[in-house]
Write an enzyme that holds these catalytic residues in place. Structure first.
Site, PDB file in Angstrom:
ATOM      1  N   LYS A   1       0.910  -1.245   0.169  1.00  0.00           N
ATOM      2  CA  LYS A   1      -0.197  -0.013   0.003  1.00  0.00           C
ATOM      3  C   LYS A   1       0.790   1.194   0.126  1.00  0.00           C
ATOM      4  O   LYS A   1       0.774   2.256  -0.828  1.00  0.00           O
ATOM      5  CB  LYS A   1      -0.840  -0.044   1.237  1.00  0.00           C
ATOM      6  CG  LYS A   1      -2.082   1.044   1.159  1.00  0.00           C
ATOM      7  CD  LYS A   1      -2.856   1.320   2.422  1.00  0.00           C
ATOM      8  CE  LYS A   1      -3.426  -0.152   2.908  1.00  0.00           C
ATOM      9  NZ  LYS A   1      -4.777  -0.171   3.156  1.00  0.00           N
TER      10      LYS A   1
ATOM     11  N   ARG B   1      -3.517   2.692   8.668  1.00  0.00           N
ATOM     12  CA  ARG B   1      -3.739   1.243   8.050  1.00  0.00           C
ATOM     13  C   ARG B   1      -2.530   0.626   7.996  1.00  0.00           C
ATOM     14  O   ARG B   1      -1.316   1.054   7.938  1.00  0.00           O
ATOM     15  CB  ARG B   1      -4.330   1.626   6.734  1.00  0.00           C
ATOM     16  CG  ARG B   1      -5.545   2.128   6.555  1.00  0.00           C
ATOM     17  CD  ARG B   1      -5.895   2.269   5.074  1.00  0.00           C
ATOM     18  NE  ARG B   1      -7.478   2.557   4.736  1.00  0.00           N
ATOM     19  CZ  ARG B   1      -7.651   4.110   4.704  1.00  0.00           C
ATOM     20  NH1 ARG B   1      -6.763   4.897   4.538  1.00  0.00           N
ATOM     21  NH2 ARG B   1      -8.989   4.338   4.518  1.00  0.00           N
TER      22      ARG B   1
ATOM     23  N   GLY C   1      -8.007  -7.677   4.619  1.00  0.00           N
ATOM     24  CA  GLY C   1      -8.885  -7.793   5.632  1.00  0.00           C
ATOM     25  C   GLY C   1      -8.228  -8.500   7.002  1.00  0.00           C
ATOM     26  O   GLY C   1      -8.902  -8.523   8.045  1.00  0.00           O
TER      27      GLY C   1
ATOM     28  N   ARG D   1      -3.696  -1.752  -6.095  1.00  0.00           N
ATOM     29  CA  ARG D   1      -2.797  -2.824  -5.768  1.00  0.00           C
ATOM     30  C   ARG D   1      -3.139  -3.623  -7.072  1.00  0.00           C
ATOM     31  O   ARG D   1      -4.250  -3.475  -7.404  1.00  0.00           O
ATOM     32  CB  ARG D   1      -2.791  -3.563  -4.594  1.00  0.00           C
ATOM     33  CG  ARG D   1      -4.475  -3.940  -4.253  1.00  0.00           C
ATOM     34  CD  ARG D   1      -4.288  -4.563  -2.762  1.00  0.00           C
ATOM     35  NE  ARG D   1      -5.783  -4.997  -2.559  1.00  0.00           N
ATOM     36  CZ  ARG D   1      -6.267  -5.089  -1.323  1.00  0.00           C
ATOM     37  NH1 ARG D   1      -5.771  -4.980  -0.347  1.00  0.00           N
ATOM     38  NH2 ARG D   1      -7.586  -5.454  -1.491  1.00  0.00           N
TER      39      ARG D   1
ATOM     40  N   HIS E   1     -15.504  -9.144   1.815  1.00  0.00           N
ATOM     41  CA  HIS E   1     -14.699  -9.908   2.103  1.00  0.00           C
ATOM     42  C   HIS E   1     -14.632 -11.417   1.611  1.00  0.00           C
ATOM     43  O   HIS E   1     -13.711 -12.007   0.903  1.00  0.00           O
ATOM     44  CB  HIS E   1     -14.558 -10.150   3.717  1.00  0.00           C
ATOM     45  CG  HIS E   1     -13.547 -10.995   4.192  1.00  0.00           C
ATOM     46  ND1 HIS E   1     -13.859 -12.291   4.663  1.00  0.00           N
ATOM     47  CD2 HIS E   1     -12.309 -10.886   4.522  1.00  0.00           C
ATOM     48  CE1 HIS E   1     -12.769 -12.859   5.211  1.00  0.00           C
ATOM     49  NE2 HIS E   1     -11.945 -12.029   4.943  1.00  0.00           N
TER      50      HIS E   1
ATOM     51  N   SER F   1      13.511 -42.442 -11.783  1.00  0.00           N
ATOM     52  CA  SER F   1      12.675 -41.556 -11.540  1.00  0.00           C
ATOM     53  C   SER F   1      12.418 -41.453 -10.195  1.00  0.00           C
ATOM     54  O   SER F   1      12.406 -42.602  -9.502  1.00  0.00           O
ATOM     55  CB  SER F   1      11.231 -42.155 -12.331  1.00  0.00           C
ATOM     56  OG  SER F   1      10.028 -41.442 -12.008  1.00  0.00           O
TER      57      SER F   1
ATOM     58  N   TYR G   1      11.938 -34.426 -16.929  1.00  0.00           N
ATOM     59  CA  TYR G   1      10.527 -34.419 -16.988  1.00  0.00           C
ATOM     60  C   TYR G   1       9.902 -34.468 -15.564  1.00  0.00           C
ATOM     61  O   TYR G   1      10.634 -34.928 -14.459  1.00  0.00           O
ATOM     62  CB  TYR G   1       9.859 -35.424 -17.894  1.00  0.00           C
ATOM     63  CG  TYR G   1       9.826 -36.772 -17.319  1.00  0.00           C
ATOM     64  CD1 TYR G   1       9.204 -37.234 -16.449  1.00  0.00           C
ATOM     65  CD2 TYR G   1      10.948 -37.625 -17.862  1.00  0.00           C
ATOM     66  CE1 TYR G   1       9.100 -38.793 -15.817  1.00  0.00           C
ATOM     67  CE2 TYR G   1      11.103 -39.024 -17.077  1.00  0.00           C
ATOM     68  CZ  TYR G   1      10.089 -39.638 -16.266  1.00  0.00           C
ATOM     69  OH  TYR G   1      10.277 -40.901 -16.055  1.00  0.00           O
TER      70      TYR G   1
END
Ligand code: PEP
Ligand code: MG
Length: 907
Positions: A26, A96, A105, A347, A473, A798, A885
């Protein structure tokens, strides 16, 4: 220049948007907005370093801080032309929190700081609005009491003294909301609120503005460690040592009259991702009224243009400027004071998986960002792709519910998806039910949610609220969690005490089934079956791609992901799942668990297990051979020229035959007794012999094939026969035969010899050469540590990280659920090690395994086939240590593809 305090205002700022670690999200963005010329009330940010200091020094501040704050207030006073605590022209402040990552919140806020009996009089004079001034004063006392003095109720059973007074006064006056109360009533509330503080906090409400401010600063820093903030950080992996900043800012007022408003908005729709400004606002209100859900707000995109055309124009311009500056959808807070729009926050917006994909792809197509930027994990957390693949309501089921008049109401479609479950009203009850049974389907129904409900929201399939808009919220948190959510469904009459929801003539009780459609906002009584999503339908060929808007974006994104990733992605699949796996992008099978194929042939496998003589075992194995061969043929055909890793039988045999099976099926013991010509008692005795005290460390994995080589031979024969038959048909397949649970090179070699001898015999019989490789799983620490030796014989590795985690940590993969929650809660481990690779422990063994294996065999192919193969954080790690992989369950393939690209692009 101050060390701990960064000021901003009037187009100037000490900090900027890049300073989030120090100023919090913020604070950094308030500075940045100042710099790009947006209207921001002046203020200052106390850095996160002060928070760290505060916790390291028994909740005290650095000695310099007091003077730095005083100097910063002075500057704000100069910019705003008002004075903090002044009896003629008082400056009011807000305080804040603001951490590096937004935690909506979770922490605390106090507004209207600086009001007392003297300044309230000045505010009346100055604003000419007595109602506004007294209402602002009562809000300060209430917030101060709740936040600073700790009077906020912690659970549903604690009294909320302030709300009780408000309810009482409203009821007496017949008013729906405080805005409808008289000035006298508000004055009375102020007196009563002060008494609450005296009685319950055992102190006077402080009239000194400076004392108020420092109380608020301490409370905000203190809220960093409150329970809900701790839970939130654990859930989202935010380190506890980051700390929060504190933002102190001059108040602007949205509650000065009908030319004032307050709101929150998004520069695009963050539920489904469609373009266009949207949000919630309330005329003549103060910020927390919108998000608290106590008044149902109006929609910016629907009526704000009509209500306040000039302000709407300003807001739209600001939205555009923000998007083109931040190159990202913004979530903003604004206040309109006498027609002028002020920005209080911006934001990057939280969004659902749907919106994340759509917005990222659209921003590329609009030329705002490039494809590599679109793939960033902060834009599309790979796990969120899950939402595109999640089920929706089965249309027939939904139609039926509509025809049966089961539609209860319609709210705001805040979190897409379909959820059906039993009604639960309290988060704590939801958590308790879930702890008893992880499969329970629940819909959490609340008047509105607050951060206290987080734990319940986590375990519910869906969230339904009666109040609150698309930025409440409930909506915000559901979107972030990827939960289906319908909010602001005002037709619902929820009675917590009776445990009922009433809509019109229908009443549902706690435990009754309810269904919510997060796409449309509809709420239905009863259960509705779900089915695959649009993306899944196209992938499975059940819907045309051109009819599917979301699929088009998904496909575009996946093309980019495939372009940049280095890791291949395979599936853990047997014949049945392989088609879906290929549709989802599998480039091979990384693990075919052959024992899964046996579940359809239990009689034969039980016969094999029961046998004590080789001849009997071979007879049973001969019956199993054609089934296995057919299964492999089917799997090979589906996978075509893609590699297929087939693992030999792995689990302890009593998984197929135990006392428990004999007990469940009374015909089983007599059946086996008859086949083998023994008594039923002898069957029970034999089954008892198979029992192990610690089966996970017992006779399983390659230990089975070593003791019963004929099992390995049968499986190798089935694989090579299937491959040879297909080769004769002109289909070239690539079997990779994998030995489980080897820890010694000799174990591997024992099995490899049987496989190779069998393969040679089959090839000779069939008169064709089949190309295949023989490799091993690395799933016990000894195998990782001696990988160099094992690679002398093994052609591929593996990592079986399920067992490797179990054996490295000495934690049973089947029993850990009973204590893992406590471990995470007490911060003993950061995450579930069976979901995310424990890098310092298991990960280190993997590194040793990779180095050892490739030290011997430079081009050794190495993959992973434990559950971690589909976990984004673990995929990052696999990329880092150079695996070839990852292999995961079919549903997680798109997630692994995206995570692999993100890993490759992560610098
Ligand atoms: C493993 O242990 O990681 C593995 C893939 O094998 P399984 O889960 O079948 O034991
Ligand atoms: Mg294993």
């Amino acid at each position: 220049m101050s060390k701990y305090v960064y000021g901003f205002g009037a187009g100037k700022a000490d900090g900027d948007g890049s300073m989030k670690p120090l100023l919090g999200g913020k604070g950094a963005n308030l500075a940045e907005m100042n710099k790009i010329g947006l209207p921001v009330p002046a203020g200052f940010t106390i850095t996160t370093e002060v928070c760290t200091y505060y916790y390291d020094h028994e909740r005290t501040y650095p000695p310099e801080l007091k003077a730095e704050v005083a100097a910063a207030i002075k500057k704000v006073e100069e910019t705003m032309g008002a004075k903090f605590g002044d009896d003629k022209n008082p400056l009011l402040l807000s305080c804040r929190s603001g951490s590096r990552e937004s935690m909506p919140g979770m922490m605390d806020t106090v507004l209207n700081i600086g009001l007392n009996d003297t300044t309230v009089a000045a505010l009346i004079k100055q604003s000419g609005n007595e109602h506004f001034a007294w209402d602002s004063y009562r809000r300060l006392i209430q917030m101060y009491g709740d936040v600073v003095l700790g009077l906020k109720p912690e659970s549903k059973n604690d009294p909320d003294h302030f709300e009780e007074i408000l309810d009482h006064v409203r009821e007496k006056a017949g008013a729906e909301h405080e805005k409808d109360l008289s000035v006298a009533a508000l004055k009375d509330i102020v007196v009563q609120f002060k008494e609450v503080i005296k009685k319950h906090a055992k102190q006077e409400f402080p009239s000194d503005p400076m004392e108020q401010l420092w109380g608020c600063v301490g409370a905000v820093f203190g809220s960093w460690m409150n329970d809900r903030a701790l839970v939130y950080r654990r859930q989202y992996g935010i380190p506890h040592n980051w700390g929060t900043a504190v933002n102190v800012q001059a108040m602007v007022f949205g509650n000065l009259g009908d030319d004032c408003a307050t709101g929150v908005g998004l520069t695009r729709n963050c539920s489904v991702g469609t373009p266009g400004f949207c949000g919630d606002y309330l005329i003549n209100a103060q910020g927390e009224d919108v998000v608290a859900g106590t008044r149902t707000p109006l929609r910016v995109e629907e009526t704000f243009g009509k209500d306040m055309p000039e302000s709407f124009k300003q807001l739209t311009e600001i939205g555009k400027k923000l998007e083109s500056h931040f190159k990202e959808v913004q979530d903003i807070e604004f206040t309109v004071q006498k027609g002028k729009v002020w920005m209080l926050q911006t934001r990057n917006a939280k969004r659902t998986g749907f919106a994340a994909v759509r917005i990222a792809v659209d921003l590329v197509n609009e030329g705002l960002i490039d494809e590599k930027t679109a793939l960033q994990k902060r834009r599309i957390p790979a796990d969120d792709l899950n939402q595109l693949l999640q089920p929706i309501f089965d249309p027939a089921g939904k139609k039926k519910a509509q025809a049966e008049n089961r539609v209860l109401a319609k709210g705001i479609n805040a979190g897409p998806g379909a959820a059906t479950g039993q009604i639960v009203f309290h988060a704590s009850d939801a958590e308790e039910l879930w702890n008893k049974n992880n499969d329970v389907q629940l819909v959490l129904v609340r008047k509105e949610t607050s951060p206290e409900d987080l734990r319940g929201m986590k375990v519910a399939k869906g969230i339904l609220t009666a109040f609150g808009g698309a930025s409440s919220h409930a909506a915000l948190v559901s979107r972030q969690m990827g939960k289906t959510c319908v909010c602001g469904c005002s037709a619902l009459n929820i009675d917590y005490e009776k445990g009922t929801i009433t809509v019109g003539g229908t009443t549902l009780k706690e435990g009754d089934w309810i269904s919510v459609d997060g796409f449309t906002g509809e709420v239905f009584a009863g259960k509705i079956e779900t089915k695959p999503s649009e993306v899944m339908e196209v992938l499975l060929g059940k819907k045309k791609a051109e009819d599917a808007e979301m699929y088009a974006r998904y496909a575009q994104l996946m093309t980019w992901a495939d372009k940049y990733r280095k890791l291949k992605v395979r599936a853990n699949a047997e014949a049945g799942d392989a088609i879906a796996a290929v549709a989802l992008g599998a480039e091979g099978v990384g693990l075919c668990r052959t024992e899964h194929m046996f579940f359809d042939h239990l009689d034969e496998i039980r016969e094999m297990i029961f046998a004590t003589k080789l001849a009997d075992r071979e007879k049973a194995l001969a019956k199993l051979l054609p089934f296995q061969r057919d299964d492999f043929t089917h799997l090979f055909k589906t996978m075509g020229d893609k590699p297929v890793t087939i693992r030999l039988l792995d689990p302890p045999l009593h998984e197929f035959l135990s006392e428990h099976h004999l007990h469940d099926d009374e015909t089983l013991a007599p059946k086996l007794a008859k086949i083998f010509g023994v008594s039923v008692e002898q069957v029970h005795r034999r089954v008892d012999e198979l029992k192990e005290s610690n089966p996970m460390l017992g006779h399983r994995g390659c230990r089975l094939g070593i003791v019963y080589p004929e099992i390995t031979a049968m499986q190798a024969r089935a694989i090579i026969e299937a491959a040879a038959n297909l080769k004769k048909e002109g289909i070239n397949v690539h079997p990779e035969i994998m030995v489980p649970l080897a820890g010694y090179k000799a174990e591997f070699e024992n099995q490899a010899k049987i496989i190779r001898d069998t393969a040679a015999a089959v090839c000779k019989e069939k008169g064709v050469e089949v190309e295949y490789t023989v490799g091993t799983m690395i799933e016990i620490p000894r195998a990782a540590i001696t990988a160099g030796e094992i690679a002398e014989s093994a052609q591929f590795f593996s990592f079986g990280t399920n067992d490797l985690t179990q054996t490295t940590l000495g934690i049973s993969r089947d029993d850990y659920k009973s204590f893992i929650g406590d471990y995470m809660e007490k911060d003993i481990i950061p995450s579930d090690p069976f979901q995310t690779i424990d890098q310092p422990g298991v990960g280190k063994l993997m590194k040793i395994g990779v180095e050892g294996g490739r030290g011997t065999r430079k081009d050794l192919k190495i993959g992973i086939c434990g559950e971690h193969g589909g976990d984004p954080k673990s995929v990052f790690f696999c990329h880092e240590i150079g695996l070839d992989y990852v292999s995961c369950s079919p549903r997680r393939i798109p997630i692994a593809r995206l995570a692999a690209a993100q890993a490759a692009l992560d610098k």
